[in-house]
Design a protein around this motif. Sequence first.
Motif, PDB file in Angstrom:
ATOM      1  N   LEU A 112      -2.142  13.944   2.309  1.00 40.45           N
ATOM      2  CA  LEU A 112      -1.443  12.699   2.609  1.00 40.45           C
ATOM      3  C   LEU A 112       0.037  12.948   2.343  1.00 40.45           C
ATOM      4  O   LEU A 112       0.403  13.390   1.248  1.00 40.45           O
ATOM      5  CB  LEU A 112      -1.904  11.554   1.706  1.00 40.45           C
ATOM      6  CG  LEU A 112      -3.286  10.937   1.876  1.00 40.45           C
ATOM      7  CD1 LEU A 112      -4.404  11.945   1.647  1.00 40.45           C
ATOM      8  CD2 LEU A 112      -3.428   9.753   0.929  1.00 40.45           C
ATOM      9  N   GLU A 113       0.900  12.660   3.312  1.00 43.00           N
ATOM     10  CA  GLU A 113       2.339  12.847   3.092  1.00 43.00           C
ATOM     11  C   GLU A 113       3.113  12.215   4.246  1.00 43.00           C
ATOM     12  O   GLU A 113       3.092  12.756   5.363  1.00 43.00           O
ATOM     13  CB  GLU A 113       2.687  14.335   2.994  1.00 43.00           C
ATOM     14  CG  GLU A 113       4.156  14.665   2.833  1.00 43.00           C
ATOM     15  CD  GLU A 113       4.769  14.145   1.540  1.00 43.00           C
ATOM     16  OE1 GLU A 113       5.952  13.812   1.562  1.00 43.00           O
ATOM     17  OE2 GLU A 113       4.062  14.054   0.529  1.00 43.00           O
ATOM     18  N   PRO A 114       3.730  11.044   4.010  1.00 43.02           N
ATOM     19  CA  PRO A 114       3.798  10.246   2.793  1.00 43.02           C
ATOM     20  C   PRO A 114       2.810   9.079   2.846  1.00 43.02           C
ATOM     21  O   PRO A 114       2.150   8.850   3.855  1.00 43.02           O
ATOM     22  CB  PRO A 114       5.224   9.712   2.844  1.00 43.02           C
ATOM     23  CG  PRO A 114       5.427   9.456   4.323  1.00 43.02           C
ATOM     24  CD  PRO A 114       4.681  10.568   5.035  1.00 43.02           C
ATOM     25  N   MET A 115       2.743   8.293   1.772  1.00 47.45           N
ATOM     26  CA  MET A 115       1.987   7.041   1.724  1.00 47.45           C
ATOM     27  C   MET A 115       2.868   6.003   1.054  1.00 47.45           C
ATOM     28  O   MET A 115       3.496   6.286   0.037  1.00 47.45           O
ATOM     29  CB  MET A 115       0.684   7.213   0.929  1.00 47.45           C
ATOM     30  CG  MET A 115      -0.214   5.958   0.918  1.00 47.45           C
ATOM     31  SD  MET A 115       0.281   4.687  -0.283  1.00 47.45           S
ATOM     32  CE  MET A 115      -0.295   5.422  -1.821  1.00 47.45           C
ATOM     33  N   GLY A 116       2.931   4.817   1.641  1.00 46.60           N
ATOM     34  CA  GLY A 116       3.760   3.784   1.038  1.00 46.60           C
ATOM     35  C   GLY A 116       3.268   2.381   1.350  1.00 46.60           C
ATOM     36  O   GLY A 116       2.657   2.153   2.394  1.00 46.60           O
ATOM     37  N   VAL A 117       3.545   1.455   0.445  1.00 40.55           N
ATOM     38  CA  VAL A 117       3.249   0.033   0.625  1.00 40.55           C
ATOM     39  C   VAL A 117       4.582  -0.709   0.691  1.00 40.55           C
ATOM     40  O   VAL A 117       5.464  -0.488  -0.148  1.00 40.55           O
ATOM     41  CB  VAL A 117       2.384  -0.520  -0.529  1.00 40.55           C
ATOM     42  CG1 VAL A 117       2.158  -2.018  -0.359  1.00 40.55           C
ATOM     43  CG2 VAL A 117       1.060   0.219  -0.601  1.00 40.55           C
ATOM     44  N   HIS A 118       4.732  -1.566   1.686  1.00 36.58           N
ATOM     45  CA  HIS A 118       5.973  -2.327   1.838  1.00 36.58           C
ATOM     46  C   HIS A 118       6.242  -3.128   0.564  1.00 36.58           C
ATOM     47  O   HIS A 118       5.338  -3.756   0.002  1.00 36.58           O
ATOM     48  CB  HIS A 118       5.858  -3.259   3.036  1.00 36.58           C
ATOM     49  CG  HIS A 118       7.166  -3.808   3.503  1.00 36.58           C
ATOM     50  ND1 HIS A 118       7.878  -4.762   2.789  1.00 36.58           N
ATOM     51  CD2 HIS A 118       7.922  -3.531   4.605  1.00 36.58           C
ATOM     52  CE1 HIS A 118       8.989  -5.055   3.428  1.00 36.58           C
ATOM     53  NE2 HIS A 118       9.047  -4.328   4.542  1.00 36.58           N
ATOM     54  N   ARG A 119       7.491  -3.128   0.135  1.00 37.11           N
ATOM     55  CA  ARG A 119       7.847  -3.771  -1.141  1.00 37.11           C
ATOM     56  C   ARG A 119       7.533  -5.273  -1.150  1.00 37.11           C
ATOM     57  O   ARG A 119       7.358  -5.859  -2.222  1.00 37.11           O
ATOM     58  CB  ARG A 119       9.342  -3.549  -1.441  1.00 37.11           C
ATOM     59  CG  ARG A 119      10.299  -4.137  -0.451  1.00 37.11           C
ATOM     60  CD  ARG A 119      11.754  -3.894  -0.868  1.00 37.11           C
ATOM     61  NE  ARG A 119      12.061  -2.481  -0.893  1.00 37.11           N
ATOM     62  CZ  ARG A 119      12.527  -1.802   0.174  1.00 37.11           C
ATOM     63  NH1 ARG A 119      12.688  -2.427   1.338  1.00 37.11           N
ATOM     64  NH2 ARG A 119      12.809  -0.528   0.089  1.00 37.11           N
ATOM     65  N   ASN A 120       7.446  -5.884   0.020  1.00 37.86           N
ATOM     66  CA  ASN A 120       7.140  -7.316   0.075  1.00 37.86           C
ATOM     67  C   ASN A 120       5.646  -7.615   0.000  1.00 37.86           C
ATOM     68  O   ASN A 120       5.248  -8.788  -0.004  1.00 37.86           O
ATOM     69  CB  ASN A 120       7.691  -7.926   1.367  1.00 37.86           C
ATOM     70  CG  ASN A 120       9.208  -7.894   1.436  1.00 37.86           C
ATOM     71  OD1 ASN A 120       9.887  -7.815   0.410  1.00 37.86           O
ATOM     72  ND2 ASN A 120       9.743  -7.950   2.640  1.00 37.86           N
TER      73      ASN A 120
ATOM     74  N   GLY B 214      -2.024 -10.468   9.642  1.00 40.79           N
ATOM     75  CA  GLY B 214      -1.536  -9.604  10.709  1.00 40.79           C
ATOM     76  C   GLY B 214      -0.248  -8.897  10.383  1.00 40.79           C
ATOM     77  O   GLY B 214       0.346  -8.241  11.260  1.00 40.79           O
ATOM     78  N   ASP B 215       0.208  -8.974   9.116  1.00 48.83           N
ATOM     79  CA  ASP B 215       1.433  -8.277   8.717  1.00 48.83           C
ATOM     80  C   ASP B 215       1.138  -6.813   8.425  1.00 48.83           C
ATOM     81  O   ASP B 215       0.128  -6.481   7.793  1.00 48.83           O
ATOM     82  CB  ASP B 215       2.021  -8.918   7.453  1.00 48.83           C
ATOM     83  CG  ASP B 215       2.548 -10.312   7.705  1.00 48.83           C
ATOM     84  OD1 ASP B 215       2.940 -10.601   8.851  1.00 48.83           O
ATOM     85  OD2 ASP B 215       2.558 -11.123   6.749  1.00 48.83           O
ATOM     86  N   ALA B 216       2.026  -5.935   8.871  1.00 51.77           N
ATOM     87  CA  ALA B 216       1.916  -4.514   8.544  1.00 51.77           C
ATOM     88  C   ALA B 216       2.356  -4.326   7.102  1.00 51.77           C
ATOM     89  O   ALA B 216       3.515  -4.602   6.766  1.00 51.77           O
ATOM     90  CB  ALA B 216       2.776  -3.682   9.485  1.00 51.77           C
ATOM     91  N   VAL B 217       1.444  -3.887   6.236  1.00 50.67           N
ATOM     92  CA  VAL B 217       1.723  -3.886   4.797  1.00 50.67           C
ATOM     93  C   VAL B 217       1.755  -2.496   4.178  1.00 50.67           C
ATOM     94  O   VAL B 217       2.322  -2.308   3.096  1.00 50.67           O
ATOM     95  CB  VAL B 217       0.687  -4.751   4.046  1.00 50.67           C
ATOM     96  CG1 VAL B 217       0.780  -6.204   4.510  1.00 50.67           C
ATOM     97  CG2 VAL B 217      -0.736  -4.222   4.250  1.00 50.67           C
ATOM     98  N   ALA B 218       1.150  -1.503   4.817  1.00 53.17           N
ATOM     99  CA  ALA B 218       1.081  -0.166   4.232  1.00 53.17           C
ATOM    100  C   ALA B 218       0.969   0.860   5.351  1.00 53.17           C
ATOM    101  O   ALA B 218       0.495   0.544   6.449  1.00 53.17           O
ATOM    102  CB  ALA B 218      -0.115  -0.048   3.282  1.00 53.17           C
ATOM    103  N   ALA B 219       1.408   2.068   5.060  1.00 50.19           N
ATOM    104  CA  ALA B 219       1.369   3.136   6.060  1.00 50.19           C
ATOM    105  C   ALA B 219       1.171   4.479   5.375  1.00 50.19           C
ATOM    106  O   ALA B 219       1.528   4.662   4.205  1.00 50.19           O
ATOM    107  CB  ALA B 219       2.659   3.148   6.882  1.00 50.19           C
ATOM    108  N   VAL B 220       0.609   5.407   6.125  1.00 51.54           N
ATOM    109  CA  VAL B 220       0.375   6.750   5.603  1.00 51.54           C
ATOM    110  C   VAL B 220       0.355   7.730   6.763  1.00 51.54           C
ATOM    111  O   VAL B 220       0.012   7.369   7.896  1.00 51.54           O
ATOM    112  CB  VAL B 220      -0.966   6.812   4.823  1.00 51.54           C
ATOM    113  CG1 VAL B 220      -2.162   6.630   5.755  1.00 51.54           C
ATOM    114  CG2 VAL B 220      -1.101   8.100   4.033  1.00 51.54           C
TER     115      VAL B 220
END
Length: 289
Positions: A221-229, A202-208
């Motif tokens: 797509l702008e931007p796209m990222g994955v949480h560093r953790n 249930g952790d939020a891990v990526a967003a776009v």
Amino acid sequence: MAITVEKPGPDGLPEAVDALREWQAEGVAWQLHPGDLGWFWRSGAEATAAAVRIWRRDGRILAVGLLDGADLLRLTTAPGVRRDEDLARRMAEDIVAPERGVLPVGKVAVEAPMDALLQDVLPEHGWRADEPWTPLRRDLTEPVKAPDLRIETIGPDECHVWADVMRGAFDGSKFTPEKWRTMAASAPYADGRCLVGYDERGDAVAAVAVWSAGPGKPGILEPMGVHRNHRGHGHGRAITVAAAAALRELGSSSAGVNTPSSNVAAVATYESGGFQRLPEVRDLARDAP
């Protein structure tokens, strides 16, 4: 009629967005998309208007530029005037002369379609090819298989989650829920969506963020990222696939993204998500005196 360059002001931004929407088409280098203005809009309509430049002839918009930071002008033209010599030379004059207010003094760069005549004219003023970028594209003719992450479309009540992931994905990011609300109120966001991917805990891990230009036109797509953790688990691929699926639902003909060729990991992530690498493109740069 003479060609003029202008800053549009906030009230003129919808016209620039409409022009960019109209110019998007398969097989035409997108370079500057309505979504690029939408993402910039997180800083507000006043800041976006201050960063936009519009070139006109006889009232018709021929080109739109976005000063993306202090030293990079991203621009595109209407497809039919890419090789228009009067336009190319007028744009070059405006770009190379700091007093015109298009670019400042010092080291600066211009990102323009590779088939634009401006690519030939600026080197006449001492500009050179700069770092390579890799465009990638995914065709959306066929349905997109659902990714392995749980995907949620973000609205105002959950925008703090999207903001948290963005800050966790990009070093130095100061993205806030307030910036999300400002972005979501922009004209381009009528064709946009923000997605968050959640893992099995249930952790939020990526967003776009995805931006359509209307049915039958390419989206980005702008931007796209994955949480560093949460890196190293395939979440980048999953959120990229989810972005393609969202654009298809919005009616986009394809999904596009552009990343520095030096970012090998990002290129590999997009390719794993079904995106095909296109020929590299290069900015044009002027060194500081």
